[in-house]
Design an enzyme around this catalytic site. Sequence first.
Site, PDB file in Angstrom:
ATOM      1  N   GLY A  48     -27.777 -21.017  47.993  1.00  0.00           N
ATOM      2  CA  GLY A  48     -27.997 -20.589  46.497  1.00  0.00           C
ATOM      3  C   GLY A  48     -28.394 -18.834  46.762  1.00  0.00           C
ATOM      4  N   ASN A  52     -31.578 -17.489  48.812  1.00  0.00           N
ATOM      5  CA  ASN A  52     -31.111 -16.717  50.079  1.00  0.00           C
ATOM      6  C   ASN A  52     -31.722 -15.267  49.946  1.00  0.00           C
ATOM      7  OD1 ASN A  52     -29.435 -18.876  50.913  1.00  0.00           O
ATOM      8  ND2 ASN A  52     -27.663 -17.921  50.197  1.00  0.00           N
ATOM      9  N   GLN A 168     -20.167 -13.734  42.151  1.00  0.00           N
ATOM     10  CA  GLN A 168     -18.751 -14.783  41.914  1.00  0.00           C
ATOM     11  C   GLN A 168     -19.122 -15.254  40.469  1.00  0.00           C
ATOM     12  OE1 GLN A 168     -21.014 -15.525  44.151  1.00  0.00           O
ATOM     13  NE2 GLN A 168     -21.783 -17.627  44.255  1.00  0.00           N
ATOM     14  N   ASN A 191     -19.359  -6.464  45.199  1.00  0.00           N
ATOM     15  CA  ASN A 191     -18.364  -6.076  46.908  1.00  0.00           C
ATOM     16  C   ASN A 191     -17.333  -5.433  46.210  1.00  0.00           C
ATOM     17  OD1 ASN A 191     -16.496  -8.097  45.600  1.00  0.00           O
ATOM     18  ND2 ASN A 191     -17.551  -9.634  47.041  1.00  0.00           N
ATOM     19  N   THR A 219     -20.521  -3.007  48.311  1.00  0.00           N
ATOM     20  CA  THR A 219     -20.441  -3.637  49.732  1.00  0.00           C
ATOM     21  C   THR A 219     -18.954  -3.793  50.156  1.00  0.00           C
ATOM     22  OG1 THR A 219     -20.710  -5.746  49.159  1.00  0.00           O
ATOM     23  CG2 THR A 219     -22.577  -4.443  49.594  1.00  0.00           C
ATOM     24  N   GLY A 221     -18.193  -5.241  53.286  1.00  0.00           N
ATOM     25  CA  GLY A 221     -18.148  -6.208  54.634  1.00  0.00           C
ATOM     26  C   GLY A 221     -18.394  -5.322  56.016  1.00  0.00           C
ATOM     27  N   ASP A 252     -26.203 -11.986  50.438  1.00  0.00           N
ATOM     28  CA  ASP A 252     -27.435 -12.288  49.821  1.00  0.00           C
ATOM     29  C   ASP A 252     -28.761 -11.451  50.636  1.00  0.00           C
ATOM     30  OD1 ASP A 252     -26.596 -13.595  47.485  1.00  0.00           O
ATOM     31  OD2 ASP A 252     -26.656 -15.498  48.667  1.00  0.00           O
TER      32      ASP A 252
END
Length: 298
Positions: A48, A52, A168, A191, A219, A221, A252
Amino acid sequence: MAVLICGSLAFDTIMTFEGRFAEQILPEQLHILNVSFLVPSLRRDFGGCAGNIAYSLKLLGGEPLPMAMLGSDGADYLQRLDSLGISRRFVGQVEDVHTAQAMIMTDRDNNQITAFHPGAMMQAHANRIDSGEGIRLAIIAPDGRDAMIEHAAQLVAAGVPFVFDPGQGLPMFNGAELSRFIEQATWVTVNDYEGKMLSERTGWSLAEISQRVDGLVVTLGGEGCEVWVKGEKTLVPAVVPAAVVDPTGCGDAWRGALLFGLERGWSLVQCAELGNRVGALKIAQRGPQSYTLDFTPA
């Protein structure tokens, strides 16, 4: 001073598919999609977004206050928080529903397919922020729709600066609602995929969004992240991990570092550098809350 982390506490069931999703899903057959994946490894983790992020921030030496809702099966998670020394002052529990559950499948290229059951998370709006006393800053991470809206308004009323991190949960909101979040927030983090959706729905470019807040981070990756401040972009390169094992919870872990730096008055670039470093440690370990630090944060 503590950092309030509004988001989910969830149990993660994590599975590994040793092939590639792209080799199993035929684009010309999507209208009759019926696939099965053999997953030889499976484990259950504490997860969650709120859990996290709190784990990352605590590891760095911060004082996280997760605000989330657990279900009737949440006793193990409460014990987990106690064992980590993380306060459960803002953690509620409701009966007759399960704690949120995420079923995550990762292929050999670290692509992921996730099924998420919100459970008790949908009642997270019952947790209220009545005062900003003792809270230095906050983050609105993915949570129940009503909770995200109400907690943002409550933070504004309490005079607490916060990061808007829709994750999300972004598709739940229309352009007007997302614009309102941005206007209320002090910082925004997404992201690259979420950044494109945020721009499309609000009608604002990333540069324009960054001019409405103190800073925006996108972000990327393994490519690092973009830091936008007042319309100007700075690329912060990634830290190469010792191994690429499991991407679950990397975002997270990064956000915990972001909050650690913001609480200390660091620039967004400094925060992003620390986030990239912590994210590299996380991806080298399985599970969202199993990594440790190999350095002492400044």
